[in-house]
Structure formats: C-alpha cells, structure tokens
Motif scaffolding. Structure first.
Motif, mmCIF file in Angstrom:
data_model
loop_
_atom_site.group_PDB
_atom_site.id
_atom_site.type_symbol
_atom_site.label_atom_id
_atom_site.label_comp_id
_atom_site.label_asym_id
_atom_site.label_seq_id
_atom_site.Cartn_x
_atom_site.Cartn_y
_atom_site.Cartn_z
ATOM 1 N N ASN A 5 0.828 -1.209 0.000
ATOM 2 C CA ASN A 5 0.000 0.000 0.000
ATOM 3 C C ASN A 5 0.860 1.256 0.000
ATOM 4 N N GLU A 6 1.965 1.212 0.762
ATOM 5 C CA GLU A 6 2.868 2.363 0.795
ATOM 6 C C GLU A 6 3.492 2.593 -0.577
ATOM 7 N N LEU A 7 3.855 1.501 -1.253
ATOM 8 C CA LEU A 7 4.398 1.604 -2.612
ATOM 9 C C LEU A 7 3.422 2.315 -3.535
ATOM 10 N N MET A 8 2.142 1.927 -3.466
ATOM 11 C CA MET A 8 1.130 2.540 -4.330
ATOM 12 C C MET A 8 0.945 4.018 -4.007
ATOM 13 N N ASN A 9 0.937 4.361 -2.703
ATOM 14 C CA ASN A 9 0.762 5.755 -2.304
ATOM 15 C C ASN A 9 1.942 6.618 -2.745
ATOM 16 N N ARG A 10 3.150 6.091 -2.556
ATOM 17 C CA ARG A 10 4.353 6.832 -2.975
ATOM 18 C C ARG A 10 4.373 6.998 -4.495
ATOM 19 N N ALA A 11 3.952 5.966 -5.194
ATOM 20 C CA ALA A 11 3.942 6.020 -6.659
ATOM 21 C C ALA A 11 2.996 7.114 -7.151
ATOM 22 N N GLY A 37 15.092 -4.223 -6.387
ATOM 23 C CA GLY A 37 14.773 -5.645 -6.479
ATOM 24 C C GLY A 37 13.544 -6.005 -5.657
ATOM 25 N N ALA A 38 13.411 -5.371 -4.484
ATOM 26 C CA ALA A 38 12.252 -5.652 -3.624
ATOM 27 C C ALA A 38 10.957 -5.176 -4.268
ATOM 28 N N PHE A 39 11.048 -4.106 -5.076
ATOM 29 C CA PHE A 39 9.857 -3.610 -5.785
ATOM 30 C C PHE A 39 9.206 -4.729 -6.581
ATOM 31 N N TYR A 40 10.047 -5.528 -7.246
ATOM 32 C CA TYR A 40 9.530 -6.562 -8.143
ATOM 33 C C TYR A 40 8.935 -7.762 -7.396
ATOM 34 N N LYS A 41 9.046 -7.767 -6.082
ATOM 35 C CA LYS A 41 8.336 -8.785 -5.292
ATOM 36 C C LYS A 41 6.842 -8.462 -5.223
ATOM 37 N N TYR A 42 6.536 -7.191 -5.424
ATOM 38 C CA TYR A 42 5.148 -6.740 -5.334
ATOM 39 C C TYR A 42 4.509 -6.511 -6.711
ATOM 40 N N PHE A 43 5.304 -5.988 -7.661
ATOM 41 C CA PHE A 43 4.764 -5.659 -8.986
ATOM 42 C C PHE A 43 5.759 -6.060 -10.069
ATOM 43 N N ASP A 44 5.239 -6.571 -11.162
ATOM 44 C CA ASP A 44 6.096 -6.987 -12.273
ATOM 45 C C ASP A 44 6.716 -5.798 -12.998
ATOM 46 N N THR A 45 5.928 -4.735 -13.166
ATOM 47 C CA THR A 45 6.372 -3.550 -13.889
ATOM 48 C C THR A 45 5.738 -2.314 -13.271
ATOM 49 N N LYS A 46 6.201 -1.162 -13.716
ATOM 50 C CA LYS A 46 5.595 0.108 -13.290
ATOM 51 C C LYS A 46 4.156 0.182 -13.791
ATOM 52 N N SER A 48 2.099 -2.383 -14.274
ATOM 53 C CA SER A 48 1.244 -3.265 -13.462
ATOM 54 C C SER A 48 0.907 -2.606 -12.127
ATOM 55 N N LEU A 49 1.827 -1.791 -11.615
ATOM 56 C CA LEU A 49 1.564 -1.012 -10.397
ATOM 57 C C LEU A 49 0.415 -0.038 -10.646
ATOM 58 N N LEU A 50 0.464 0.671 -11.768
ATOM 59 C CA LEU A 50 -0.598 1.628 -12.099
ATOM 60 C C LEU A 50 -1.944 0.926 -12.251
ATOM 61 N N ILE A 51 -1.955 -0.216 -12.917
ATOM 62 C CA ILE A 51 -3.197 -0.970 -13.115
ATOM 63 C C ILE A 51 -3.770 -1.411 -11.772
ATOM 64 N N GLU A 52 -2.898 -1.838 -10.863
ATOM 65 C CA GLU A 52 -3.350 -2.261 -9.526
ATOM 66 C C GLU A 52 -3.984 -1.089 -8.785
ATOM 67 N N ILE A 53 -3.380 0.092 -8.904
ATOM 68 C CA ILE A 53 -3.931 1.291 -8.258
ATOM 69 C C ILE A 53 -5.306 1.611 -8.860
ATOM 70 N N LEU A 54 -5.399 1.521 -10.175
ATOM 71 C CA LEU A 54 -6.659 1.828 -10.856
ATOM 72 C C LEU A 54 -7.756 0.855 -10.441
ATOM 73 N N LYS A 55 -7.429 -0.427 -10.355
ATOM 74 C CA LYS A 55 -8.411 -1.428 -9.924
ATOM 75 C C LYS A 55 -8.897 -1.119 -8.514
ATOM 76 N N LEU A 56 -7.978 -0.748 -7.640
ATOM 77 C CA LEU A 56 -8.345 -0.423 -6.259
ATOM 78 C C LEU A 56 -9.246 0.807 -6.212
ATOM 79 N N GLN A 57 -8.916 1.820 -7.026
ATOM 80 C CA GLN A 57 -9.746 3.029 -7.078
ATOM 81 C C GLN A 57 -11.148 2.690 -7.575
ATOM 82 N N TYR A 58 -11.218 1.853 -8.597
ATOM 83 C CA TYR A 58 -12.522 1.441 -9.138
ATOM 84 C C TYR A 58 -13.347 0.746 -8.057
#
Length: 285
Positions: A5-11, A37-46, A48-58
């Motif tokens: 969640n912190e990653l998404m907020n910072r992004a 490297g730790a970033f990629y434990k949560y998201f495959d790409t930048k 995919s991070l944006l898509i995850e944020i968008l899904k959560l917002q929806y």
C-alpha cells in the motif's frame, strides 16, 4: 500488505509530481525505503503497479457509491444531494491519481486502463440511472437516456474542471446546485419529447437485469460485512445470469433466486431494482 500500500501511495505522489513516464522504478522504491529488487516482489512492472492502483480506485468508488445509495431519515432529494456530494468527494480526494491517468493515458491508449475505466463508467451509469429514478420517480423513465446523459455531462465537466484545473469547490454547494438544475430539467419534461430512446432503454429490461446482476456481483466481491454465505450469494447471481441468457428463462427459478438474494440486507436496494426489472420483463412478455 502495508508495504504494498505504501508503494502505491508513494507512486501516486511521484507520478503526480513528475509524470508517469518520467518516474522510474528506482525512484518509487527509494521513496518507499526498499531496494529496486524488492519492488519486483510486489509488482512486475511500473505499468502493473498503475493498473493495480486503478483497480483499487474502481473498487473503492463503486463500493462507496453503493453503500451511500440508501440514506435513512432523508427525503429523496436530500439523499440525491448527499450521494452526489460523496461521489464528487471521491473524485476530488483522488485528484492526484486521476490527474496522472487523464494526462498520461488518453482514452484507448492502454487496453487495460481503457477496460477498467469503461467498467467504472458503466457501473456509475447504472447507479446514476437508478438514483435519478429513485429521486424523481418513474415519470422520467421515457426520458431516462437524455436525463442520464445531461446529468453525467454536468458532473464530468465539473470533475474535469476541479481535478485538471485544480479548482477548489464546496462539494455540497456544487451538488445542491446540480440538483436544482436537474429539478428544472425534470419539471420541463411534460413540454417536450425524449430524443434518445435506444440507449439505457427502459423498454429493454433483460439487458438491464444483466447489468444489475453485474452490480450485485461487484458489491458482493467488494463488501465484507455480509450476513449470508457470500459464495452462495455469488452462485445465485451466476445462476440468475445464466438463466437470463436462455431463450425461455424459468420464472419460478428466477423468482426463487431473487427472493434468496433479497434475504441479504446489504443488497436490498440492488435487489429491489432487480425485482422491478424482472416484473417489467414478465409484463412485456
């Protein structure tokens, strides 16, 4: 989960300040206090991070809009203004994210973004349609396509002005103003004729039943405080959808499934709409 969640907020903050394409994965990771490297434990790409944020917002917007649909101790018009205020607040509170989305991802540029935004639009159209009918009554149904288009056009222009042009606004005052405008439009309906009748057509309850089932399914998937067995409710929705797509739906089965869904208190509003549409379908046949 907290770190994700912190990653998404910072992004969102970095995307808003620098732009999506100008922000690197390294910068997002450093802002969160983790390695690249730790970033990629949560998201495959930048992306995919944006898509995850968008899904959560929806999910959050639909969940909040649905939960606000029934307000105790208010007139229909007061509830209309309260619901509208809440929706406007959702857009404004997420101003940074939607600014990034509108500026960096024009419509149809990214398939996944377009699909999720299309789903959000469709869900909001259905919510607005039923809210307007709840507020003004069935007398507006012959004009419902025109009314929804006008209402959403007004909302859209204010949302774009407030978000992209960074205007400040009293949300309740804005919602009250829009409600007054809609009152005037509805009062003028006896002196005019509907223009569009093929989109959101009230004479096509079968398609609207399927849309309503999608809304119910979304609400079930995004709500935790359900008293009935969620899996059984979802299966009932799926069975209803399957039956509605047959050439000759079995009325006794449809009525039994609708009655079962009606036992869940949190679905009362949506099931009321579903039942109304089903009865209209039976009358038309």
């Amino acid at each position: 989960m907290l770190k994700k969640n912190e990653l998404m907020n910072r992004a969102i903050q970095l995307f808003s300040e620098k732009g999506f394409y100008q922000t690197s994965v390294q910068e997002i990771a450093e802002a969160t206090g983790i390695s690249k490297g730790a970033f990629y434990k949560y998201f495959d790409t930048k992306e995919s991070l944006l898509i995850e944020i968008l899904k959560l917002q929806y999910e959050n917007m639909i969940k909040q809009a649905s939960s606000m649909s029934q307000l105790e101790g208010m007139t229909r018009r007061e509830a209309f203004i309260e619901n509208m205020s809440h929706e406007l607040e959702q857009w404004i509170n997420n101003r940074d994210f939607f600014t990034v989305l509108f500026k960096n991802f024009p419509p149809n540029e990214n398939k996944q973004v377009s699909e999720i935004m299309s789903k959000l639009k469709s869900s909001l159209v259905n919510l607005h349609r039923e809210t307007l009918i709840d507020t003004y009554g069935e007398k507006i149904e012959p004009f419902i396509t025109d009314i929804v288009i006008i209402f959403e056009g007004i909302l859209k222009e204010y949302i774009i002005t407030v978000i992209l042009r960074e205007k400040s606004v009293d949300v309740y005052q804005l919602a009250s103003f829009i409600a007054t405008v809609m009152d005037s439009i509805v009062n003028s309906l006896p002196y005019t004729e509907p223009v569009l009748t093929d989109y959101l057509n009230p004479a096509n309850p079968k398609e609207r039943i399927l849309d309503c089932l999608d809304m119910i399914e979304d609400k079930l998937n995004n709500t935790n405080n359900i008293t009935t067995d969620k899996e059984k409710l979802l299966k009932a929705v799926q069975r209803l959808r399957k039956e509605m797509k047959t050439t000759e739906p079995q009325q006794f089965l449809l009525e039994a499934l609708i009655s079962y869904l009606n036992n869940e208190e949190i679905l009362k509003k949506e099931v009321d709409v579903l039942d109304r549409l089903y009865k209209r379908l039976v009358q038309d046949e």
